[in-house]
Structure formats: structure tokens, C-alpha cells
Design a protein around this motif. Structure first.
Motif, PDB file in Angstrom:
ATOM      1  N   ASN A  21      35.166  45.046  39.843  1.00  0.00           N
ATOM      2  CA  ASN A  21      34.837  46.332  40.813  1.00  0.00           C
ATOM      3  C   ASN A  21      36.265  46.810  40.996  1.00  0.00           C
ATOM      4  O   ASN A  21      36.575  47.837  40.998  1.00  0.00           O
ATOM      5  CB  ASN A  21      35.114  45.438  42.606  1.00  0.00           C
ATOM      6  N   LEU A  22      37.515  46.527  40.666  1.00  0.00           N
ATOM      7  CA  LEU A  22      38.725  46.950  40.068  1.00  0.00           C
ATOM      8  C   LEU A  22      38.198  47.821  39.049  1.00  0.00           C
ATOM      9  O   LEU A  22      39.231  49.147  38.855  1.00  0.00           O
ATOM     10  CB  LEU A  22      39.503  46.136  39.964  1.00  0.00           C
ATOM     11  N   ALA A  23      37.627  47.586  38.285  1.00  0.00           N
ATOM     12  CA  ALA A  23      37.124  48.991  36.312  1.00  0.00           C
ATOM     13  C   ALA A  23      35.628  49.289  37.077  1.00  0.00           C
ATOM     14  O   ALA A  23      35.412  49.860  36.395  1.00  0.00           O
ATOM     15  CB  ALA A  23      36.912  47.421  35.709  1.00  0.00           C
ATOM     16  N   GLY A  24      35.422  49.338  38.403  1.00  0.00           N
ATOM     17  CA  GLY A  24      34.907  50.207  38.672  1.00  0.00           C
ATOM     18  C   GLY A  24      33.360  50.262  39.321  1.00  0.00           C
ATOM     19  O   GLY A  24      32.580  50.964  39.438  1.00  0.00           O
ATOM     20  N   ALA A  25      33.449  48.590  39.146  1.00  0.00           N
ATOM     21  CA  ALA A  25      31.930  48.421  40.184  1.00  0.00           C
ATOM     22  C   ALA A  25      31.419  48.500  40.711  1.00  0.00           C
ATOM     23  O   ALA A  25      33.072  48.459  41.868  1.00  0.00           O
ATOM     24  CB  ALA A  25      30.946  46.872  39.146  1.00  0.00           C
ATOM     25  N   GLU A  26      30.471  48.546  41.438  1.00  0.00           N
ATOM     26  CA  GLU A  26      30.332  47.864  43.545  1.00  0.00           C
ATOM     27  C   GLU A  26      29.932  46.950  43.237  1.00  0.00           C
ATOM     28  O   GLU A  26      28.961  46.860  44.647  1.00  0.00           O
ATOM     29  CB  GLU A  26      30.302  49.208  43.509  1.00  0.00           C
ATOM     30  N   THR A  43      27.389  46.730  32.203  1.00  0.00           N
ATOM     31  CA  THR A  43      28.048  47.876  31.841  1.00  0.00           C
ATOM     32  C   THR A  43      29.424  47.891  31.389  1.00  0.00           C
ATOM     33  O   THR A  43      30.116  49.479  30.729  1.00  0.00           O
ATOM     34  CB  THR A  43      28.065  48.711  33.429  1.00  0.00           C
ATOM     35  N   TYR A  44      30.331  47.321  31.873  1.00  0.00           N
ATOM     36  CA  TYR A  44      31.456  47.372  31.175  1.00  0.00           C
ATOM     37  C   TYR A  44      32.049  46.592  29.965  1.00  0.00           C
ATOM     38  O   TYR A  44      33.166  47.028  29.758  1.00  0.00           O
ATOM     39  CB  TYR A  44      32.957  45.612  32.422  1.00  0.00           C
ATOM     40  N   GLN A  45      30.925  46.422  29.452  1.00  0.00           N
ATOM     41  CA  GLN A  45      31.282  45.578  27.994  1.00  0.00           C
ATOM     42  C   GLN A  45      30.685  47.067  27.286  1.00  0.00           C
ATOM     43  O   GLN A  45      31.605  47.130  26.018  1.00  0.00           O
ATOM     44  CB  GLN A  45      30.380  44.306  28.247  1.00  0.00           C
ATOM     45  N   ARG A  46      30.572  47.647  27.770  1.00  0.00           N
ATOM     46  CA  ARG A  46      29.327  48.993  27.248  1.00  0.00           C
ATOM     47  C   ARG A  46      31.162  49.875  27.024  1.00  0.00           C
ATOM     48  O   ARG A  46      31.326  50.533  25.949  1.00  0.00           O
ATOM     49  CB  ARG A  46      28.330  49.795  27.170  1.00  0.00           C
ATOM     50  N   GLN A  47      31.335  49.974  28.491  1.00  0.00           N
ATOM     51  CA  GLN A  47      32.220  50.838  28.338  1.00  0.00           C
ATOM     52  C   GLN A  47      34.151  50.613  27.538  1.00  0.00           C
ATOM     53  O   GLN A  47      34.940  51.251  27.408  1.00  0.00           O
ATOM     54  CB  GLN A  47      32.910  51.336  30.201  1.00  0.00           C
ATOM     55  N   THR A  48      33.595  49.326  27.505  1.00  0.00           N
ATOM     56  CA  THR A  48      34.441  48.690  26.002  1.00  0.00           C
ATOM     57  C   THR A  48      35.139  48.397  24.876  1.00  0.00           C
ATOM     58  O   THR A  48      35.924  47.662  24.122  1.00  0.00           O
ATOM     59  CB  THR A  48      35.444  47.748  26.933  1.00  0.00           C
ATOM     60  N   LEU A  50      32.875  45.834  23.700  1.00  0.00           N
ATOM     61  CA  LEU A  50      32.410  44.883  23.320  1.00  0.00           C
ATOM     62  C   LEU A  50      30.863  44.446  24.220  1.00  0.00           C
ATOM     63  O   LEU A  50      30.326  45.388  24.019  1.00  0.00           O
ATOM     64  CB  LEU A  50      32.709  43.482  24.308  1.00  0.00           C
ATOM     65  N   VAL A  51      30.269  43.428  22.822  1.00  0.00           N
ATOM     66  CA  VAL A  51      29.082  43.801  22.904  1.00  0.00           C
ATOM     67  C   VAL A  51      28.632  43.601  24.104  1.00  0.00           C
ATOM     68  O   VAL A  51      28.380  42.310  24.590  1.00  0.00           O
ATOM     69  CB  VAL A  51      28.464  42.319  21.999  1.00  0.00           C
ATOM     70  N   PRO A  52      27.815  43.827  24.608  1.00  0.00           N
ATOM     71  CA  PRO A  52      27.661  43.895  25.939  1.00  0.00           C
ATOM     72  C   PRO A  52      26.086  42.571  26.170  1.00  0.00           C
ATOM     73  O   PRO A  52      24.551  43.308  25.905  1.00  0.00           O
ATOM     74  CB  PRO A  52      26.621  44.971  26.557  1.00  0.00           C
ATOM     75  N   ASP A  53      25.591  41.835  26.152  1.00  0.00           N
ATOM     76  CA  ASP A  53      25.417  39.700  26.345  1.00  0.00           C
ATOM     77  C   ASP A  53      25.427  40.298  27.551  1.00  0.00           C
ATOM     78  O   ASP A  53      24.761  39.255  28.174  1.00  0.00           O
ATOM     79  CB  ASP A  53      26.052  39.307  25.041  1.00  0.00           C
ATOM     80  N   GLY A  54      26.210  40.477  28.756  1.00  0.00           N
ATOM     81  CA  GLY A  54      25.942  40.159  29.870  1.00  0.00           C
ATOM     82  C   GLY A  54      26.805  38.320  30.216  1.00  0.00           C
ATOM     83  O   GLY A  54      26.669  38.603  31.566  1.00  0.00           O
ATOM     84  N   ILE A  55      27.281  38.221  29.544  1.00  0.00           N
ATOM     85  CA  ILE A  55      27.874  37.083  29.795  1.00  0.00           C
ATOM     86  C   ILE A  55      29.276  37.198  30.269  1.00  0.00           C
ATOM     87  O   ILE A  55      29.373  37.819  28.346  1.00  0.00           O
ATOM     88  CB  ILE A  55      28.082  35.770  28.390  1.00  0.00           C
TER      89      ILE A  55
END
Length: 267
Positions: A21-26, A43-48, A50-55
Motif C-alpha cells: 500500500n505504501l508503494a501504491g497498492a490499495e 504489479t509491484y514486481q513489474r514496476q521495479t 523484478l520477475v513478476p511471479d506473484g510470490i
């Protein structure tokens, strides 16, 4: 650091949701790692990058704590290699999740390795046949016809250092390197000018470790064909050996691929 993934509950998940949430999630902070939390992690992984594996593993949690490491595997590297190998990114996401050891580097900054004393014996027997057995008698924990002697973690680097004093090239060739544990004796097949150059690349970054993995795949036509066809049992048999079924590698790969493919289609 705890690995957080879909289905988990608890205080660690609450903290993760607060950081996201601090990084923009709701997100609603309820301590449940459900679909919304997994989507926020991706979403955060894509923005930074990193590999967007959801883990939310150590890499993602470190990035959320402003401790990102530039040596970590980047999504741009994975997607470029997916295009090069002519496979879906989701297939490589699955392999990265199941086959890698999670991280290519130890907390002290050294690459993850495992020194294989039986390979050291084999390499010495091929290059210095008159000395292999005498050296094995003197250093059975470093040179031995039988596998074993593992100590794990950072201590493996001391084993390697001791073996390098006996024969530098054989020792480096007798070590598996990085997140995907590529053996050093493959250096020539993978196109490196020397085993020393291979080891230096493995010490540089996870991107370089993934590059070695990609070369390992593309220099084995059967392995590449199995990956392109998403024939997970064939891929696991070729990559993991005959014990793949006992460890359910093919099942794990198929499930991970389906999850990542669905997430990619929904993105």
C-alpha cells in the motif's frame, strides 16, 4: 526471510500488504494472501523490474524495504531470453520458480555454489590420472569417487577454495553455480573462453546466471524442444534426471506455468 505466496495468512502477510500500500497498492489489510494481494505483488514486481511471479520472496521483500540488489534477475533479461528461445515468458517464469534455488547469491554476497568431490575426482582422473588417487587419499573430502562431503551455504566456498589450491580448473569445473546450479564443466559447451571466465560471470549477477541457463537449454536440442512444446515431463526428465517424477518436478512446472500464463493473460 519468509516466502509469502497465495493462500497464506498471518502477520507477515499483513506487513506485506501494508508495504504494498505504501508503494501504491490499495489493498484491504486483512493478513490473507489472496488474489488481490498476488496481483498487487505482480504489479509491484513489474514496476521495479523484478520477475513478476506473484510470490513475495526475499528479493521482493528486500525491494519493498528499499534494499534492492542490482545483481538480482531482471524481468527484461527473462523476457529477452524467452524471445530468443522462442518460448512464452510464462514458461520461463515457471522454470525460474520451480527449478531455481530462489536466489543466486548468499547473504554474504557470494554466489550460491555446491562443490562436487566426485566430479573433482573424475576431472583429475581425466587430466592428471597419475595423481588422482594419491590426492584422493590425502584429501577425501575434496576428491573422492563417491558423492558427499557437502556442508552447504558459505562453507561450500571454503571447500572450493581448498580444492582450487590442488587444481584450479578442475575445482571450478567440479562446482555447480548460481540459481540454476549449472556445472562448471559445461563452460566450453556454453561458449565461455575458460572455466575461470564462466565462474567470473556467475559471480557477477543473476542475469549472468540466467544467461548460462539459457545457453544450457539452447545447446541441447531435446531440452529446447521439450520446453518449446511445454512437455513438462520430458523437460523435467532431461533437466532433473530420472528422479524427476519422485520429486513431482513435472507436476510443479505444469501448475506454475498455468498460474503464470493465466496471470499474463489477465494483465
Amino acid at each position: 526471510m519468509t516466502l509469502l505466496r497465495h493462500g497464506q495468512r498471518g502477520q507477515a502477510v499483513r506487513q506485506l500488504q501494508q508495504q504494498l500500500n505504501l508503494a501504491g497498492a490499495e489493498l484491504y489489510v486483512d493478513g490473507h494472501f489472496g488474489d488481490a494481494t498476488e496481483a498487487a505483488v505482480r504489479t509491484y514486481q513489474r514496476q521495479t523490474g523484478l520477475v513478476p511471479d506473484g510470490i513475495a520472496g526475499p528479493k521482493t521483500q528486500a525491494a519493498l524495504a528499499n534494499q534492492d540488489d542490482p545483481r538480482l534477475l531482471r524481468n527484461r533479461t527473462l523476457t529477452a531470453i524467452a524471445e530468443r528461445l522462442r518460448v512464452e515468458p510464462a514458461a520461463l517464469y515457471a522454470i525460474n520458480e520451480v527449478e531455481s534455488r530462489g536466489q543466486g547469491f548468499l547473504p554474504n554476497g557470494k554466489p550460491v555454489i555446491l562443490f562436487e568431490r566426485h566430479i573433482m575426482y573424475r576431472q583429475l582422473s581425466a587430466t592428471r590420472p597419475q595423481q588422482a588417487d594419491p590426492l584422493a587419499a590425502l584429501h577425501p573430502n575434496l576428491i573422492n569417487p563417491r558423492p558427499g562431503g557437502y556442508v552447504g551455504g558459505t562453507a561450500e566456498h571454503q571447500r572450493l577454495a581448498n580444492a582450487r589450491l590442488l587444481d584450479d580448473s578442475c575445482a571450478l569445473q567440479s562446482t555447480s553455480w548460481g540459481a540454476f546450479q549449472i556445472m562448471g564443466f559445461h563452460w566450453q559447451r556454453l561458449g565461455y573462453p575458460s572455466v575461470q571466465a564462466f565462474a567470473t560471470a556467475m559471480e557477477e549477477s543473476e542475469d549472468q546466471q540466467f544467461e548460462a541457463f539459457a545457453r544450457f537449454i539452447e545447446t541441447d536440442p531435446q531440452l529446447l524442444s521439450a520446453l518449446q512444446g511445454k512437455r513438462w515431463a520430458a523437460f523435467a526428465r532431461l533437466y532433473n534426471g530420472p528422479a524427476y517424477a519422485r520429486n513431482l518436478y513435472d507436476v510443479k512446472l505444469a501448475r506454475a506455468y498455468k498460474r503464470h500464463a493465466n496471470a499474463e493473460n489477465a494483465a
